[in-house]
Design an enzyme around this catalytic site. Structure first.
Site, PDB file in Angstrom:
ATOM      1  N   GLU A 155       0.518  -1.046   0.491  1.00 23.89           N
ATOM      2  CA  GLU A 155       0.166  -0.531  -0.105  1.00 23.89           C
ATOM      3  C   GLU A 155       0.788   1.258   0.219  1.00 23.89           C
ATOM      4  O   GLU A 155       0.532   2.225   0.100  1.00 23.89           O
ATOM      5  CB  GLU A 155      -0.956  -0.353   0.926  1.00 23.89           C
ATOM      6  N   CYS A 202      -2.729  -4.149   3.672  1.00 27.08           N
ATOM      7  CA  CYS A 202      -2.408  -5.321   4.271  1.00 27.08           C
ATOM      8  C   CYS A 202      -2.279  -6.620   4.191  1.00 27.08           C
ATOM      9  O   CYS A 202      -1.432  -7.811   4.795  1.00 27.08           O
ATOM     10  CB  CYS A 202      -2.337  -5.150   6.399  1.00 27.08           C
ATOM     11  N   HIS A 257      -2.974 -12.036  10.688  1.00 24.81           N
ATOM     12  CA  HIS A 257      -2.034 -10.228  10.542  1.00 24.81           C
ATOM     13  C   HIS A 257      -2.112  -9.916  11.516  1.00 24.81           C
ATOM     14  O   HIS A 257      -2.632 -10.401  12.687  1.00 24.81           O
ATOM     15  CB  HIS A 257      -3.439  -9.910   9.614  1.00 24.81           C
TER      16      HIS A 257
END
Lengths: 346, 134
Positions: free
Chosen positions: A80, A112, A235
């Site tokens: 990103e 992400c 994550h």
């Protein structure tokens, strides 16, 4: 079936402690450290960006795979923080590692989880016989607005995965499952320097819902359960969420320890779950099973069931994640602000 | 100043991957690339060669008065690196100060940004070196 033929991770040298940032904004350092579960984060030097981080990780992945870079038929870079708004990072990385010109390449963006999305694309292409090897990279030098909660977490790092046939793999990807919805928990508009987020909204309707749904969906699809896996990587936007989701899914804390690096390097965004997986592959033994679930705001999760093979001994050919984590130098807030170009007029 | 796009593009192989030359006649290595071997002249057999990126510090200096575009990076270390194959090249040593470097230190190539000051211009990438830890 397909698998991971080589992998590599890179974390830059510089670190800033949470308490140093807290002091600047008048926050209580202990409350921040406890609340977010982040002690320090990795930051890129002023001459590093998502492309250079990706190149360093990609080179280690190639060393471990022991293949010529020209054998890569596809290269996807998920980030990103792509250095250009228009001009693919993947072309820079492919050229720098010597994979050009006979390959397809493109950039991906999914907050992400763009790195794990790249792994899935490569799995499809290798599985379909379109290419022999594909490389997927998750890399980020993410920015948090000064003074925002994100400033404590946004770290820098990258991991690269070479996907190939299962017979050559150091870990087989048994299956994958994704869960995607339009959930506006975090975004950055064009030309905006910093992202915006929904605060607490990033929790239950975003991270927890998607991570749980993808993880449970894959286990249902494969008819597996938590006990079948030796390691879990979730994550890790902070140190708290992955621990909480592990508890919700009934995963014991020791199974997430090796894959949880955010407390010491921050949230490396597209690099986060891929670097966590790399750290697990650095210690896992043949026969071990690893469960990975990424999350990207916006929002979606990709879950993977991975089984380590005896080719894991090839990891000795590359530098482990632990060396990058140990090799560090602390900087003060002003130096950090300079490296990350937070001063106006720079 | 308007940058030369063809010049930047032409230098991508040597800046990104340390591609120089090898003379198959005298076994001499050259960086940057040469079209003619300065020793063998017309007898030379020049080929493109990708250097390993490993080398040693031949000499170095710490920069405090930087040229335009590099001011915000001072102090930084510039070195002449003797590559393992024999050729010498100039490059920055990253993540260190002059006090951390000694002549003879082992280094390896890293890929970094060289210059990216024009917010609407190209980002220039290329080789730098970092110390190999013992």
């Amino acid at each position: 079936m397909v698998g991971i033929v080589g992998y590599g991770a890179y974390v830059p040298k510089y670190r800033i402690k949470s308490e140093v940032i807290a002091k600047v904004w008048g926050e209580d350092p202990d409350r921040i450290k406890k609340g977010l579960g982040i002690n320090e984060k990795a930051i890129a030097s002023s001459d590093e960006d998502a492309a250079t981080l990706a190149v360093e990780a990609a080179k280690i992945a190639l060393q471990r795979a022991g293949i010529a870079p020209k054998k890569l038929g596809a290269l996807y870079v998920g980030s990103e923080s792509h250095p250009y708004a228009v001009k693919p990072t993947a072309t820079i990385v492919a050229e720098a590692i010597g994979a050009t010109p006979d390959l397809t390449a493109a950039d991906l963006e999914f907050a992400c989880k763009a790195g794990t999305a790249g792994i899935q694309i490569c799995m499809g292409m290798v599985g379909a016989g379109m290419i022999e090897y594909g490389m997927a990279i998750g890399t980020d030098t993410s920015q948090g607005r000064p003074g925002d909660a994100l400033e404590y977490s946004t770290g820098c790092g990258a991991a690269a995965y070479i996907i190939g046939k299962d017979a050559e793999s150091l870990a087989i990807i048994e299956d994958t499952h994704s869960f995607t919805t339009d959930t506006p928990d975090f975004w950055r508009r064009n030309k905006a320097d910093y992202p915006s987020h929904g605060g607490r909204f990033t929790g239950p309707p975003a991270y927890f819902k998607h991570v749980k749904a993808a993880a449970l969906g894959l286990m249902r699809k494969m008819n597996t359960k938590v006990e079948d896996y030796d390691y879990f990587v979730f994550h890790q936007p902070n140190g708290k969420f992955p621990r909480a989701v592990a508890k919700m899914l009934g995963v014991p804390p020791e199974k997430i320890a090796d894959g949880l690096l955010t407390p010491n390097i921050g949230n490396t965004y597209s690099g986060a779950s891929p670097i966590g997986l790399a750290n697990v592959l650095d210690v896992a033994k043949a026969g071990d099973r690893i469960f990975v679930t990424s999350f990207g705001s916006g929002a979606g999760s990709d879950a993977f069931s991975i089984k380590v093979t005896d080719k894991i001994k090839n990891r000795e050919k590359g530098k482990p994640v632990s060396e990058f984590i140990a090799h560090k130098e602390y900087v003060d807030y002003a130096t950090y602000a300079k490296y990350r170009r937070k001063f106006k007029g720079m | 100043m308007k940058e030369s796009i063809p010049l930047t593009w032409r230098k991508i192989p040597d800046r990104y991957r340390l591609i120089g030359s090898l003379c198959k006649n005298c076994n001499g290595y050259y960086f940057p690339a040469r079209h003619v071997c300065p020793k063998c002249r017309r007898k030379g057999r020049i080929e493109s060669y990708q250097f390993s990126g490993r080398g040693r510090v031949f000499s170095f200096t710490e920069i405090h008065a930087a040229p335009a575009g590099f001011e915000d990076q001072i102090p930084y270390v510039m070195a002449i690196v003797e590559l393992a194959e024999g050729a010498r090249c100039t490059g920055e040593i990253v993540d260190v100060l002059g006090k951390d470097v000694q002549i003879g230190d082992e280094v390896e190539m890293v890929f970094r940004k060289i210059q990216s000051n024009d917010p609407e211009g190209l980002i220039h990438y290329g080789f730098k070196f970092k110390k190999v830890k013992r």
